[in-house]
Design a protein around this motif. Structure first.
Motif, PDB file in Angstrom:
ATOM      1  N   ARG A   1      93.516  64.914  17.579  1.00  0.00           N
ATOM      2  CA  ARG A   1      94.386  64.495  18.678  1.00  0.00           C
ATOM      3  C   ARG A   1      93.658  64.361  20.007  1.00  0.00           C
ATOM      4  O   ARG A   1      94.063  63.589  20.856  1.00  0.00           O
ATOM      5  CB  ARG A   1      95.528  65.492  18.825  1.00  0.00           C
ATOM      6  CG  ARG A   1      96.487  65.403  17.653  1.00  0.00           C
ATOM      7  CD  ARG A   1      97.691  66.234  17.867  1.00  0.00           C
ATOM      8  NE  ARG A   1      98.415  65.741  19.022  1.00  0.00           N
ATOM      9  CZ  ARG A   1      99.407  66.387  19.605  1.00  0.00           C
ATOM     10  NH1 ARG A   1      99.794  67.545  19.143  1.00  0.00           N
ATOM     11  NH2 ARG A   1     100.018  65.888  20.652  1.00  0.00           N
ATOM     12  N   ASN A   2      92.588  65.102  20.191  1.00  0.00           N
ATOM     13  CA  ASN A   2      91.887  65.021  21.472  1.00  0.00           C
ATOM     14  C   ASN A   2      91.217  63.668  21.679  1.00  0.00           C
ATOM     15  O   ASN A   2      90.931  63.292  22.804  1.00  0.00           O
ATOM     16  CB  ASN A   2      90.871  66.155  21.625  1.00  0.00           C
ATOM     17  CG  ASN A   2      89.882  66.211  20.486  1.00  0.00           C
ATOM     18  OD1 ASN A   2      90.152  65.778  19.392  1.00  0.00           O
ATOM     19  ND2 ASN A   2      88.720  66.759  20.756  1.00  0.00           N
ATOM     20  N   TYR A   3      90.981  62.898  20.614  1.00  0.00           N
ATOM     21  CA  TYR A   3      90.391  61.570  20.743  1.00  0.00           C
ATOM     22  C   TYR A   3      91.438  60.467  20.725  1.00  0.00           C
ATOM     23  O   TYR A   3      91.218  59.402  21.275  1.00  0.00           O
ATOM     24  CB  TYR A   3      89.360  61.333  19.638  1.00  0.00           C
ATOM     25  CG  TYR A   3      88.191  62.280  19.708  1.00  0.00           C
ATOM     26  CD1 TYR A   3      87.423  62.368  20.855  1.00  0.00           C
ATOM     27  CD2 TYR A   3      87.855  63.085  18.641  1.00  0.00           C
ATOM     28  CE1 TYR A   3      86.358  63.239  20.934  1.00  0.00           C
ATOM     29  CE2 TYR A   3      86.788  63.952  18.704  1.00  0.00           C
ATOM     30  CZ  TYR A   3      86.045  64.028  19.859  1.00  0.00           C
ATOM     31  OH  TYR A   3      84.989  64.887  19.936  1.00  0.00           O
TER      32      TYR A   3
ATOM     33  N   LYS B   1      86.154  61.639  26.374  1.00  0.00           N
ATOM     34  CA  LYS B   1      87.460  62.209  26.023  1.00  0.00           C
ATOM     35  C   LYS B   1      87.342  63.708  25.776  1.00  0.00           C
ATOM     36  O   LYS B   1      88.228  64.471  26.147  1.00  0.00           O
ATOM     37  CB  LYS B   1      88.021  61.514  24.790  1.00  0.00           C
ATOM     38  CG  LYS B   1      88.412  60.107  25.039  1.00  0.00           C
ATOM     39  CD  LYS B   1      89.767  59.884  24.463  1.00  0.00           C
ATOM     40  CE  LYS B   1      90.185  58.464  24.723  1.00  0.00           C
ATOM     41  NZ  LYS B   1      91.490  58.364  25.273  1.00  0.00           N
ATOM     42  N   ASN B   2      86.250  64.122  25.155  1.00  0.00           N
ATOM     43  CA  ASN B   2      86.048  65.543  24.881  1.00  0.00           C
ATOM     44  C   ASN B   2      85.867  66.320  26.184  1.00  0.00           C
ATOM     45  O   ASN B   2      86.338  67.448  26.302  1.00  0.00           O
ATOM     46  CB  ASN B   2      84.851  65.733  23.952  1.00  0.00           C
ATOM     47  CG  ASN B   2      84.840  67.081  23.309  1.00  0.00           C
ATOM     48  OD1 ASN B   2      85.869  67.734  23.175  1.00  0.00           O
ATOM     49  ND2 ASN B   2      83.679  67.515  22.895  1.00  0.00           N
TER      50      ASN B   2
ATOM     51  N   TRP C   1      89.389  66.665  27.654  1.00  0.00           N
ATOM     52  CA  TRP C   1      90.258  67.533  26.865  1.00  0.00           C
ATOM     53  C   TRP C   1      89.777  68.981  26.885  1.00  0.00           C
ATOM     54  O   TRP C   1      90.576  69.904  27.008  1.00  0.00           O
ATOM     55  CB  TRP C   1      90.289  67.000  25.428  1.00  0.00           C
ATOM     56  CG  TRP C   1      91.318  67.642  24.561  1.00  0.00           C
ATOM     57  CD1 TRP C   1      91.150  68.757  23.813  1.00  0.00           C
ATOM     58  CD2 TRP C   1      92.657  67.215  24.337  1.00  0.00           C
ATOM     59  NE1 TRP C   1      92.295  69.049  23.121  1.00  0.00           N
ATOM     60  CE2 TRP C   1      93.248  68.118  23.434  1.00  0.00           C
ATOM     61  CE3 TRP C   1      93.426  66.162  24.802  1.00  0.00           C
ATOM     62  CZ2 TRP C   1      94.553  67.997  23.004  1.00  0.00           C
ATOM     63  CZ3 TRP C   1      94.721  66.044  24.356  1.00  0.00           C
ATOM     64  CH2 TRP C   1      95.267  66.945  23.481  1.00  0.00           C
ATOM     65  N   ASN C   2      88.478  69.189  26.758  1.00  0.00           N
ATOM     66  CA  ASN C   2      87.895  70.530  26.693  1.00  0.00           C
ATOM     67  C   ASN C   2      86.904  70.695  27.836  1.00  0.00           C
ATOM     68  O   ASN C   2      85.712  70.535  27.650  1.00  0.00           O
ATOM     69  CB  ASN C   2      87.161  70.748  25.360  1.00  0.00           C
ATOM     70  CG  ASN C   2      88.057  70.591  24.169  1.00  0.00           C
ATOM     71  OD1 ASN C   2      89.160  71.091  24.173  1.00  0.00           O
ATOM     72  ND2 ASN C   2      87.588  69.881  23.165  1.00  0.00           N
TER      73      ASN C   2
ATOM     74  N   SER D   1      80.197  69.205  25.308  1.00  0.00           N
ATOM     75  CA  SER D   1      80.356  68.116  24.335  1.00  0.00           C
ATOM     76  C   SER D   1      78.973  67.575  24.010  1.00  0.00           C
ATOM     77  O   SER D   1      78.598  66.490  24.424  1.00  0.00           O
ATOM     78  CB  SER D   1      81.262  67.030  24.888  1.00  0.00           C
ATOM     79  OG  SER D   1      80.707  66.484  26.054  1.00  0.00           O
TER      80      SER D   1
END
Length: 114
Positions: free
Chosen positions: A14-16, A50-51, A54-55, A60
């Motif tokens: 979902r994070n991507y 995106k990573n 999200w994080n 990453s």
């Protein structure tokens, strides 16, 4: 006109997001060549961005991106071709430098405010 078909399959990571998952599926359908390699590097860069969003706390790194690409593509897409790491690192450094330049620019004052 045919109505658009909605993809109801579950999103793998979902994070991507679904769009990146669909792009990975498209890249897997291409024959091995320079365009597939270039798109693989582009997908890896998008996944890195995106990573990071999200994080924010986790790094990453390239190893994580490689593992995630293999996981999303069910092992059909790998990043083990020559020049991947150099291309990935070169463009990510350029993107980091551009974002730093934008952050360091002085903000314009609004003339309408008093």
């Amino acid at each position: 006109m045919e109505p658009l078909r909605k993809d109801l399959s579950p999103i793998k990571m979902r994070n991507y997001g679904r769009i990146l998952q669909d792009v990975v599926a498209y890249v897997c359908s291409l024959e091995d060549g320079p365009s597939r390699r270039a798109l693989t590097v582009y997908v890896a860069q998008c996944m890195r961005q995106k990573n990071l969003v999200w994080n924010k706390d986790q790094e990453s790194g390239i190893d994580r991106i490689k593992a995630d690409i293999a996981k999303i593509s069910n092992g059909k897409l790998t990043c083990d071709f020559p020049g991947f790491e150099e291309a990935f690192n070169d463009t990510s450094k350029k993107q980091d430098n551009q974002s730093k330049k934008q952050d360091n620019q002085p903000k314009k004052k609004d003339k309408n405010k008093k």
